[in-house]
Scaffold this motif. Structure first.
Motif, PDB file in Angstrom:
ATOM      1  N   GLU A 109      29.927 -20.112   7.440  1.00 13.73           N
ATOM      2  CA  GLU A 109      31.102 -19.883   8.281  1.00 13.73           C
ATOM      3  C   GLU A 109      31.413 -18.388   8.431  1.00 13.73           C
ATOM      4  OE1 GLU A 109      34.318 -22.162   6.730  1.00 13.73           O
ATOM      5  OE2 GLU A 109      33.295 -24.086   6.955  1.00 13.73           O
ATOM      6  N   ARG A 110      31.568 -17.709   7.293  1.00 13.76           N
ATOM      7  CA  ARG A 110      31.927 -16.279   7.338  1.00 13.76           C
ATOM      8  C   ARG A 110      30.692 -15.428   7.072  1.00 13.76           C
ATOM      9  NH1 ARG A 110      33.482 -12.024   4.169  1.00 13.76           N
ATOM     10  NH2 ARG A 110      32.952 -13.178   2.263  1.00 13.76           N
ATOM     11  N   ASP A 111      30.360 -14.541   8.003  1.00 15.22           N
ATOM     12  CA  ASP A 111      29.193 -13.680   7.842  1.00 15.22           C
ATOM     13  C   ASP A 111      29.483 -12.572   6.836  1.00 15.22           C
ATOM     14  OD1 ASP A 111      27.698 -15.099   9.636  1.00 15.22           O
ATOM     15  OD2 ASP A 111      28.216 -13.844  11.362  1.00 15.22           O
ATOM     16  N   VAL A 112      28.623 -12.477   5.813  1.00 18.09           N
ATOM     17  CA  VAL A 112      28.733 -11.400   4.831  1.00 18.09           C
ATOM     18  C   VAL A 112      27.997 -10.160   5.338  1.00 18.09           C
ATOM     19  CG1 VAL A 112      28.246 -10.733   2.441  1.00 18.09           C
ATOM     20  CG2 VAL A 112      28.874 -13.085   2.970  1.00 18.09           C
ATOM     21  N   LEU A 113      26.911 -10.387   6.069  1.00 10.62           N
ATOM     22  CA  LEU A 113      26.177  -9.305   6.731  1.00 10.62           C
ATOM     23  C   LEU A 113      26.116  -9.620   8.222  1.00 10.62           C
ATOM     24  CD1 LEU A 113      23.180  -8.877   4.260  1.00 10.62           C
ATOM     25  CD2 LEU A 113      25.119  -7.326   4.519  1.00 10.62           C
ATOM     26  N   GLN A 114      26.333  -8.586   9.045  1.00 11.99           N
ATOM     27  CA  GLN A 114      26.353  -8.797  10.487  1.00 11.99           C
ATOM     28  C   GLN A 114      25.416  -7.801  11.182  1.00 11.99           C
ATOM     29  OE1 GLN A 114      30.453  -9.065  12.060  1.00 11.99           O
ATOM     30  NE2 GLN A 114      31.135  -9.146   9.934  1.00 11.99           N
ATOM     31  N   ASN A 115      24.284  -8.312  11.631  1.00 12.46           N
ATOM     32  CA  ASN A 115      23.349  -7.525  12.434  1.00 12.46           C
ATOM     33  C   ASN A 115      22.993  -6.184  11.778  1.00 12.46           C
ATOM     34  OD1 ASN A 115      21.795  -7.514  14.796  1.00 12.46           O
ATOM     35  ND2 ASN A 115      23.219  -6.109  15.802  1.00 12.46           N
ATOM     36  N   VAL A 116      22.611  -6.247  10.512  1.00 12.74           N
ATOM     37  CA  VAL A 116      22.307  -5.035   9.738  1.00 12.74           C
ATOM     38  C   VAL A 116      20.843  -4.658   9.911  1.00 12.74           C
ATOM     39  CG1 VAL A 116      22.106  -4.075   7.419  1.00 12.74           C
ATOM     40  CG2 VAL A 116      24.108  -5.438   8.039  1.00 12.74           C
ATOM     41  N   SER A 117      20.595  -3.402  10.254  1.00  8.59           N
ATOM     42  CA  SER A 117      19.231  -2.884  10.376  1.00  8.59           C
ATOM     43  C   SER A 117      19.136  -1.553   9.632  1.00  8.59           C
ATOM     44  CB  SER A 117      18.840  -2.659  11.839  1.00  8.59           C
ATOM     45  OG  SER A 117      18.807  -3.880  12.546  1.00  8.59           O
ATOM     46  N   LEU A 118      18.112  -1.419   8.805  1.00  7.23           N
ATOM     47  CA  LEU A 118      17.861  -0.139   8.139  1.00  7.23           C
ATOM     48  C   LEU A 118      16.405  -0.087   7.701  1.00  7.23           C
ATOM     49  CD1 LEU A 118      17.696  -0.306   4.716  1.00  7.23           C
ATOM     50  CD2 LEU A 118      20.082  -0.925   5.065  1.00  7.23           C
ATOM     51  N   THR A 119      15.910   1.127   7.532  1.00 10.09           N
ATOM     52  CA  THR A 119      14.517   1.327   7.137  1.00 10.09           C
ATOM     53  C   THR A 119      14.459   2.236   5.921  1.00 10.09           C
ATOM     54  OG1 THR A 119      13.735   1.078   9.407  1.00 10.09           O
ATOM     55  CG2 THR A 119      12.261   2.181   7.862  1.00 10.09           C
ATOM     56  N   VAL A 120      13.629   1.872   4.966  1.00  7.98           N
ATOM     57  CA  VAL A 120      13.386   2.704   3.790  1.00  7.98           C
ATOM     58  C   VAL A 120      11.928   3.136   3.858  1.00  7.98           C
ATOM     59  CG1 VAL A 120      13.551   2.889   1.285  1.00  7.98           C
ATOM     60  CG2 VAL A 120      15.003   1.242   2.499  1.00  7.98           C
ATOM     61  N   GLU A 121      11.719   4.420   4.027  1.00  4.36           N
ATOM     62  CA  GLU A 121      10.355   4.930   4.141  1.00  4.36           C
ATOM     63  C   GLU A 121       9.661   4.919   2.779  1.00  4.36           C
ATOM     64  OE1 GLU A 121       8.832   5.530   6.858  1.00  4.36           O
ATOM     65  OE2 GLU A 121      10.559   5.342   8.208  1.00  4.36           O
ATOM     66  N   PRO A 122       8.331   4.900   2.764  1.00 11.38           N
ATOM     67  CA  PRO A 122       7.596   4.878   1.496  1.00 11.38           C
ATOM     68  C   PRO A 122       8.009   6.022   0.576  1.00 11.38           C
ATOM     69  CG  PRO A 122       6.095   4.503   3.324  1.00 11.38           C
ATOM     70  CD  PRO A 122       7.415   4.863   3.930  1.00 11.38           C
ATOM     71  N   GLY A 123       8.293   5.676  -0.670  1.00 16.16           N
ATOM     72  CA  GLY A 123       8.654   6.683  -1.664  1.00 16.16           C
ATOM     73  C   GLY A 123      10.081   7.173  -1.573  1.00 16.16           C
TER      74      GLY A 123
ATOM     75  N   SER B 226       0.825  -1.215   0.000  1.00 18.67           N
ATOM     76  CA  SER B 226       0.000   0.000   0.000  1.00 18.67           C
ATOM     77  C   SER B 226       0.860   1.267   0.000  1.00 18.67           C
ATOM     78  CB  SER B 226      -0.926   0.009   1.216  1.00 18.67           C
ATOM     79  OG  SER B 226      -0.175  -0.141   2.408  1.00 18.67           O
ATOM     80  N   LYS B 227       1.972   1.215   0.749  1.00 17.52           N
ATOM     81  CA  LYS B 227       2.867   2.374   0.833  1.00 17.52           C
ATOM     82  C   LYS B 227       4.249   2.074   0.266  1.00 17.52           C
ATOM     83  CE  LYS B 227       0.511   4.205   4.942  1.00 17.52           C
ATOM     84  NZ  LYS B 227       0.676   4.566   6.381  1.00 17.52           N
TER      85      LYS B 227
ATOM     86  N   ARG C 247       7.944   5.856  -5.723  1.00 19.76           N
ATOM     87  CA  ARG C 247       8.262   4.452  -5.492  1.00 19.76           C
ATOM     88  C   ARG C 247       9.375   4.342  -4.457  1.00 19.76           C
ATOM     89  NH1 ARG C 247       6.822   4.797 -10.790  1.00 19.76           N
ATOM     90  NH2 ARG C 247       5.420   3.174 -11.560  1.00 19.76           N
ATOM     91  N   THR C 248       9.405   3.206  -3.779  1.00 14.46           N
ATOM     92  CA  THR C 248      10.473   2.931  -2.820  1.00 14.46           C
ATOM     93  C   THR C 248      11.631   2.298  -3.575  1.00 14.46           C
ATOM     94  OG1 THR C 248       8.817   2.554  -1.112  1.00 14.46           O
ATOM     95  CG2 THR C 248      11.049   1.787  -0.657  1.00 14.46           C
ATOM     96  N   SER C 249      12.806   2.911  -3.472  1.00 11.87           N
ATOM     97  CA  SER C 249      13.937   2.462  -4.283  1.00 11.87           C
ATOM     98  C   SER C 249      15.174   2.248  -3.415  1.00 11.87           C
ATOM     99  CB  SER C 249      14.262   3.485  -5.371  1.00 11.87           C
ATOM    100  OG  SER C 249      13.111   3.779  -6.143  1.00 11.87           O
ATOM    101  N   ILE C 250      15.858   1.147  -3.692  1.00  5.76           N
ATOM    102  CA  ILE C 250      17.156   0.879  -3.060  1.00  5.76           C
ATOM    103  C   ILE C 250      18.172   0.800  -4.183  1.00  5.76           C
ATOM    104  CG2 ILE C 250      18.512  -0.663  -1.624  1.00  5.76           C
ATOM    105  CD1 ILE C 250      15.957  -1.634  -0.334  1.00  5.76           C
ATOM    106  N   VAL C 251      19.189   1.626  -4.103  1.00  6.83           N
ATOM    107  CA  VAL C 251      20.150   1.779  -5.196  1.00  6.83           C
ATOM    108  C   VAL C 251      21.555   1.489  -4.699  1.00  6.83           C
ATOM    109  CG1 VAL C 251      21.055   3.350  -6.950  1.00  6.83           C
ATOM    110  CG2 VAL C 251      18.676   3.573  -6.204  1.00  6.83           C
TER     111      VAL C 251
END
Length: 594
Positions: A365-379, A349-350, A539-543
């Protein structure tokens, strides 16, 4: 490398082996029972003609050769001619029906394999090579079909033919028939031993074929690298080694095949010699007519070929078991990433995206991502930057569930993506990667891929937005130009523009751009970047962008380093902090300035 782990070969045609045959039969053959029944009837009728033809020799010897009855010669000759004609008609009909059945069985097997594979996750295709998979589609399927259907033909037709001829032998002389069938079974055991060895060699031969296909695939796909590093001789030596290995196995298998005939002929010769001795004695004693003796003798000759085929049935079935093991090892693999029971449709919806404490490893064995947190707001447009290998592309790949995180949760508008259907999740995302994938089809269909209902006008509009329209129109057939494998004939930038046009046509609410303009020159990049900015509105975009100049207007930029987020902010805020982002930007600015 192989789908099946190496294990000790099973003894000949065990319960497990027969269960595999039962599975093939129930899954692919039994449903075609009408064709099967027709084929069996035709086989039985065709098989009966061998005994009928041999039976006609008795009146030839007794009435024509011995009694000189010329009147019956024409009748017997015409009868033989009719029998041969009818045998040909039924044999041809049976062959056509079995061919039709075989084609359908192969098609069903290949459909099932492809249906299974196309739903497998990315990790599966990283673990198994293209050559390994192609071998399953071709030689393994053909060998299973041969083991099941050709063995069925042998079992029904040749066994029936032998039975009819054996019955004929017993009618001619019960004593001689007993002598013959005491000798022939002794010759079966060596053939059984050959069959056991054949299964082991068949399995090794199929694995060698996989290696051959792998070498061909990697050599031709990487032909530019091969030529640029002058490694043609190295590639040839590896292929030559594989061919030698395959030839040795093929020769060994051919020797086992060739051994069957001498074994059968030797024991057949013993039976023939015993028959001649005993039959000659009976004729001299007046206990048997020459006609009866010749019918019996020629029944043995006529039974030799079908009996040899029946004897080789064990070897053929052993070869089938090896391929069935490999085939079912693929069909029984379950994808790691799939819909959970009662998965719901994703409702966007958003377009808010949340990554919560994500940890991920490719190898466990090897972590490529470690405890990653992020938020992308609508649009919002959020950019991910950092050194190569810092985990940016991996994070993007988790959103359409190409992989699942080891820990953590990903939400879209509050919905856990593991609880929604994969189809609805991926329909709401448009993905453009730095690795451009184009298909051996027209430019129009490559752009329309994923949006089959799009009109030609919509395809052209998407191409214009991606700056692809001018070069497409300059091509001989325009949008109907047929592209070769992976878009051969186009430059890297042209391939990327077609890929971007495809994503634009999809018109999804969530955009994932992984180095989407990396292959474009400065002029084309500016045109496409302007189009992408228009597309990203609302639109919500990750670049992910290597060229930081393309993401200066992003709403927020996350800086990655060794699988962690080490900084975030706007372009200006990150420059003022003079951290990793500022260093990367200065390096690029100096290169551009220089």
């Amino acid at each position: 490398m192989a789908f099946i782990k190496k294990k000790k070969d099973l003894p000949a045609l065990t319960k497990e082996s027969m269960l595999m045959y039962k599975r093939v039969w129930n899954t692919y053959v039994a449903s075609k029972w009408r064709w099967l029944i027709l084929a069996v009837i035709l086989m039985l009728v065709a098989a009966s003609f061998d005994a009928l033809l041999v039976r006609q020799l008795k009146p030839i010897f007794d009435e024509v050769f011995i009694d000189k009855n010329r009147a019956s010669l024409g009748t017997i000759g015409m009868t033989i001619l009719v029998l041969y004609f009818l045998k040909g008609v039924f044999s041809y009909s049976q062959s056509v029906v079995m061919t039709k059945l075989s084609i359908r069985v192969i098609a069903d097997m290949q459909r099932d394999i492809f249906k299974r594979l196309i739903r497998m996750d990315n990790a599966f295709f990283q673990e198994h090579s293209t050559g390994e998979i192609i071998t399953r589609f071709t030689s393994d399927v053909a060998m299973v079909k041969d083991a099941v259907l050709n063995s069925l033909t042998t079992f029904v037709k040749d066994t029936a033919s032998v039975v009819f001829l054996v019955v004929l032998m017993f009618f001619q002389s019960f004593e001689m028939a007993c002598v013959v069938f005491f000798v022939f079974p002794i010759g079966i055991y060596p053939v059984v031993l050959c069959g056991r060895k054949m299964r082991k060699k068949t399995k090794r031969n199929q694995e060698a074929n996989e290696g051959f296909f792998n070498l061909l695939t990697q050599s031709f796909k990487g032909i530019k690298i091969v030529k640029s590093y002058c490694t043609e001789n190295k590639e040839f030596e590896e292929l030559d080694h594989t061919i030698i290995k395959m030839n040795k196995l093929s020769f060994s298998m051919a020797c086992l095949h060739a051994l069957q005939s001498p074994l059968m002929e030797f024991f057949g010769g013993i039976a023939m010699a015993a028959t001649l001795g005993y039959g000659g004695y009976q004729i001299m004693q007046g206990n048997m007519s020459p006609g009866n003796f010749m019918v019996f003798l020629l029944a043995i000759v006529a039974a030799y070929k079908p009996m040899k085929n029946v004897a080789s049935l064990h070897m053929r079935m052993q070869m089938g078991v090896a391929s069935m093991q490999r085939l079912f090892s693929m069909l029984d693999v379950e994808p790691l990433i799939k819909d959970v029971p009662d998965a719901k449709e994703l409702l966007v919806s958003k377009g808010k995206i949340e990554f919560k404490e994500i940890t991920f490893s490719y190898d466990g064995e090897r972590d490529v991502l470690q405890n990653v947190s992020l938020t992308v707001e609508p649009g919002q447009t959020v950019a991910l930057v950092g050194h190569s290998g810092s985990g940016k592309s991996t994070l993007i790949n988790l959103l359409p569930r190409f992989y699942d995180p080891d820990k953590g949760q990903i939400l879209i508008d509050g919905q856990d993506i593991t609880q929604v259907t994969l189809e609805s999740l991926r329909k709401h995302t448009a993905y453009v990667s730095q690795e451009v994938i184009l298909f051996n089809d027209t430019i129009k269909n490559n752009i329309r891929y994923g949006s089959p209902g799009a009109t030609d006008e919509q395809v052209i509009e998407a191409a214009r937005a991606a700056a692809a329209d001018p070069f497409i129109r300059q091509m001989e057939n325009g949008y109907d130009t047929l592209l070769g494998e992976q878009g051969s004939g186009l430059s890297g930038g042209q391939r990327q523009m077609i890929s971007i046009a495809r994503a634009m046509l999809k018109n999804a609410p969530i955009l994932l751009l992984d180095e989407a303009t990396s292959a474009l020159d400065s002029r084309s990049e500016k045109i496409v970047q302007d189009s992408l900015e228009v597309l990203m509105q609302g639109r919500t975009s990750i670049v992910i962008a290597h060229r930081l100049s393309t993401i200066v207007n992003a709403d927020k930029i996350y800086v990655f380093n060794e699988g962690k987020i080490v900084d975030c902010g706007t372009h200006q805020e990150l420059l003022e902090r003079d951290g990793i982002y500022a260093q990367l930007y200065k390096i690029q600015f100096m290169k551009k300035d220089g």
